[in-house]
Design a protein around this motif. Structure first.
Motif, mmCIF file in Angstrom:
data_model
loop_
_atom_site.group_PDB
_atom_site.id
_atom_site.type_symbol
_atom_site.label_atom_id
_atom_site.label_comp_id
_atom_site.label_asym_id
_atom_site.label_seq_id
_atom_site.Cartn_x
_atom_site.Cartn_y
_atom_site.Cartn_z
ATOM 1 N N PRO A 1 0.825 -1.203 0.000
ATOM 2 C CA PRO A 1 0.000 0.000 0.000
ATOM 3 C C PRO A 1 0.861 1.256 0.000
ATOM 4 O O PRO A 1 1.851 1.346 0.720
ATOM 5 C CB PRO A 1 -0.804 -0.130 1.304
ATOM 6 C CG PRO A 1 -0.781 -1.584 1.630
ATOM 7 C CD PRO A 1 0.533 -2.101 1.122
ATOM 8 N N ALA A 2 0.475 2.235 -0.813
ATOM 9 C CA ALA A 2 1.246 3.469 -0.906
ATOM 10 C C ALA A 2 1.291 4.205 0.417
ATOM 11 O O ALA A 2 2.245 4.931 0.706
ATOM 12 C CB ALA A 2 0.665 4.362 -1.996
ATOM 13 N N ASP A 3 0.250 4.018 1.241
ATOM 14 C CA ASP A 3 0.250 4.682 2.543
ATOM 15 C C ASP A 3 1.385 4.184 3.434
ATOM 16 O O ASP A 3 1.841 4.893 4.337
ATOM 17 C CB ASP A 3 -1.093 4.442 3.250
ATOM 18 C CG ASP A 3 -2.236 5.205 2.586
ATOM 19 O OD1 ASP A 3 -1.927 6.138 1.813
ATOM 20 O OD2 ASP A 3 -3.404 4.857 2.833
ATOM 21 N N GLU A 4 1.850 2.939 3.184
ATOM 22 C CA GLU A 4 2.963 2.382 3.956
ATOM 23 C C GLU A 4 4.304 2.806 3.387
ATOM 24 O O GLU A 4 5.225 3.142 4.124
ATOM 25 C CB GLU A 4 2.878 0.851 3.975
ATOM 26 C CG GLU A 4 1.686 0.298 4.723
ATOM 27 C CD GLU A 4 1.701 -1.221 4.724
ATOM 28 O OE1 GLU A 4 2.737 -1.804 4.340
ATOM 29 O OE2 GLU A 4 0.665 -1.824 5.096
ATOM 30 N N HIS B 1 4.918 5.300 1.038
ATOM 31 C CA HIS B 1 5.078 6.725 0.739
ATOM 32 C C HIS B 1 4.077 7.535 1.576
ATOM 33 O O HIS B 1 3.083 8.063 1.049
ATOM 34 C CB HIS B 1 4.849 6.989 -0.754
ATOM 35 C CG HIS B 1 5.819 6.290 -1.642
ATOM 36 N ND1 HIS B 1 5.790 4.931 -1.861
ATOM 37 C CD2 HIS B 1 6.868 6.767 -2.375
ATOM 38 C CE1 HIS B 1 6.760 4.599 -2.677
ATOM 39 N NE2 HIS B 1 7.434 5.682 -3.005
ATOM 40 N N PRO B 2 4.312 7.626 2.885
ATOM 41 C CA PRO B 2 3.324 8.239 3.777
ATOM 42 C C PRO B 2 3.350 9.770 3.819
ATOM 43 O O PRO B 2 2.450 10.375 4.397
ATOM 44 C CB PRO B 2 3.707 7.664 5.141
ATOM 45 C CG PRO B 2 5.191 7.451 5.043
ATOM 46 C CD PRO B 2 5.447 7.058 3.612
ATOM 47 N N TYR B 3 4.385 10.409 3.251
ATOM 48 C CA TYR B 3 4.551 11.849 3.404
ATOM 49 C C TYR B 3 3.899 12.629 2.264
ATOM 50 O O TYR B 3 4.094 12.325 1.087
ATOM 51 C CB TYR B 3 6.039 12.209 3.445
ATOM 52 C CG TYR B 3 6.712 11.882 4.758
ATOM 53 C CD1 TYR B 3 6.881 12.860 5.732
ATOM 54 C CD2 TYR B 3 7.165 10.600 5.020
ATOM 55 C CE1 TYR B 3 7.494 12.561 6.933
ATOM 56 C CE2 TYR B 3 7.776 10.284 6.213
ATOM 57 C CZ TYR B 3 7.941 11.276 7.181
ATOM 58 O OH TYR B 3 8.539 10.975 8.368
ATOM 59 N N LYS B 4 3.139 13.706 2.638
ATOM 60 C CA LYS B 4 2.681 14.651 1.643
ATOM 61 C C LYS B 4 3.757 15.711 1.431
ATOM 62 O O LYS B 4 4.743 15.772 2.177
ATOM 63 C CB LYS B 4 1.362 15.289 2.079
ATOM 64 C CG LYS B 4 0.188 14.299 2.044
ATOM 65 C CD LYS B 4 -1.141 14.996 2.263
ATOM 66 C CE LYS B 4 -2.298 14.014 2.117
ATOM 67 N NZ LYS B 4 -3.612 14.677 2.278
ATOM 68 N N HIS C 1 -1.463 9.279 -6.907
ATOM 69 C CA HIS C 1 -2.737 8.692 -6.502
ATOM 70 C C HIS C 1 -3.830 9.207 -7.438
ATOM 71 O O HIS C 1 -4.278 10.360 -7.313
ATOM 72 C CB HIS C 1 -3.067 9.078 -5.060
ATOM 73 C CG HIS C 1 -2.046 8.626 -4.064
ATOM 74 N ND1 HIS C 1 -2.125 7.421 -3.398
ATOM 75 C CD2 HIS C 1 -0.892 9.211 -3.637
ATOM 76 C CE1 HIS C 1 -1.085 7.288 -2.595
ATOM 77 N NE2 HIS C 1 -0.322 8.364 -2.714
ATOM 78 N N THR D 1 2.313 11.432 -3.047
ATOM 79 C CA THR D 1 2.895 11.260 -1.718
ATOM 80 C C THR D 1 4.320 10.749 -1.870
ATOM 81 O O THR D 1 4.700 10.203 -2.911
ATOM 82 C CB THR D 1 2.074 10.283 -0.849
ATOM 83 O OG1 THR D 1 1.983 9.019 -1.514
ATOM 84 C CG2 THR D 1 0.691 10.840 -0.572
#
Length: 379
Positions: free
Chosen positions: A305-308, A310-313, A363, A370
């Motif tokens: 998952p991209a949230d894992e 690449h978590p940074y905005k 995304h 991200t």
């Protein structure tokens, strides 16, 4: 007055042999062809005629003539080597070829043992020839020829640091072979053996010419054709003896991550599995920096998952970089960085998803980007 080049002249040793061959009834052109085998500066027919007309040149004895013919017939037109004059290089190449052939043989059990020993022999002959040609000696104060370990410590050794570490590791393996049973340890050091083969081919070409490359004889050293998943799993189930695990730990002791990843020390690859039937399944080896290797990296990222990953905005990235570095790093600096390195497309690009996924992902659902944590994506 025509000045004759000395390189195209007959030597003092050749003239008596030519006289003897003429006395045997051999034709000028046949003698000329024999003489010119392996010569950089060829001899023309006039030189042979001069010997024929001279009464001052005595024919060589039969044993000297036969030895001369044998030497000429021992010349390899492919490599340019002569088994009499280039014996060390001939033996060096053969030792490495036999080492690989034995390792690849399905009928041989003692693969690691034989490879470690023969590779040591191959490199010793190679460096002996190098030093004989550069400084003229390979004899130590004890009257014996230099061992490989001594040559690796010399300041004028022509090998890279990674190559030296690789050969020192093989020496440790070879020394362990002399006193212990290795068990099923052949797959333990495949990366070391592969690097040893590639290093040897690279160095023999650099020192003595591309004609000596082993690539024609060994298209891919230590290759594993049709290695299926069941075989891979079986390899992982083998118990490695404790003394072998200890040796493996000793080989890595004190080495930095940079030294361990040096391709001159051990061969490393990225691999994929092709979609194939069970009988045809195999590993395809790909260079990490190739287009295929980079694409594999991008694909692998998609399975997390991209949230894992690449978590940074955007704002979080430059604020974190500024905090960690203690320097002024703002949104403008971040924009300049990703544009300079081509990390992501510019606003309005027709393909916004074409990012360097090591650092940044797009995304499509909410049409923004991200970023990976700054420690893995520092520009």
């Amino acid at each position: 007055m025509v000045v004759r080049k000395k390189d195209g002249s007959l030597t003092a040793d050749e003239k008596p042999v030519v006289k003897a061959l003429l006395n045997r009834g051999m034709r000028n052109q046949d003698i000329q062809a024999l003489l010119n085998v392996g010569r950089k500066a060829t001899v023309n027919s006039a030189r042979i005629t001069e010997v024929k007309k001279s009464d001052q040149i005595a024919p060589a004895p039969d044993d000297a003539v036969e030895h001369f013919i044998a030497r000429k017939r021992a010349f390899d037109p492919k490599t340019g080597l002569n088994a009499f004059e280039d014996e060390r290089l001939v033996r060096a190449r053969e030792a490495m070829m036999v080492a690989v052939q034995v390792f690849n043989s399905p009928t041989v059990i003692f693969k690691t043992e034989v490879f470690a020993i023969l590779a040591n022999v191959a490199w010793t002959y190679l460096l002996h020839e190098h030093y004989l040609r550069t400084i003229g000696t390979i004899i130590g104060d004890d009257g014996k020829t230099w061992p490989l370990s001594f040559m690796l410590k010399r300041d004028d050794c022509p090998l890279t640091k990674g190559m030296k570490r690789n050969l020192n590791a093989l020496k440790d393996i070879r020394d362990t072979v002399e006193h212990n049973i290795l068990g099923k340890a052949d797959d333990k050091w495949l990366s070391l053996f592969q690097a040893c083969c590639l290093n040897f081919d690279r160095k023999i070409r650099e020192l003595f010419g591309n004609a000596l490359s082993l690539q024609g004889e060994l298209a891919f050293a230590l290759q594993f054709s049709k290695l299926n998943l069941e075989q891979v799993a079986e390899l992982q189930r083998h118990d490695i003896p404790e003394h072998i695990e200890a040796l493996d730990a000793r080989l890595r002791e004190g080495m930095t991550e940079e030294e361990l990843t040096d391709l001159d020390y051990q061969f490393r690859v990225i691999y994929t599995l092709d979609n194939a039937s069970k009988s045809q399944s195999h590993f395809q080896f790909i260079q990490p920096d190739s287009a295929e290797g980079k694409e594999i990296t991008n694909i692998l990222v998609k399975f997390r998952p991209a949230d894992e990953t690449h978590p940074y905005k955007h704002k979080a990235v430059w604020e974190e970089v500024s905090r960690r570095s203690g320097r002024n790093f703002n949104s403008r600096h971040h924009n300049q960085a990703w544009r300079l390195h081509g990390i992501r497309p510019r606003p309005g690009d027709a393909a916004p998803e074409k990012t360097n996924k090591k650092y940044c992902v797009y995304h499509p659902a909410h049409k923004d980007y991200t970023w990976a944590p700054p420690e893995t994506s520092s520009f």
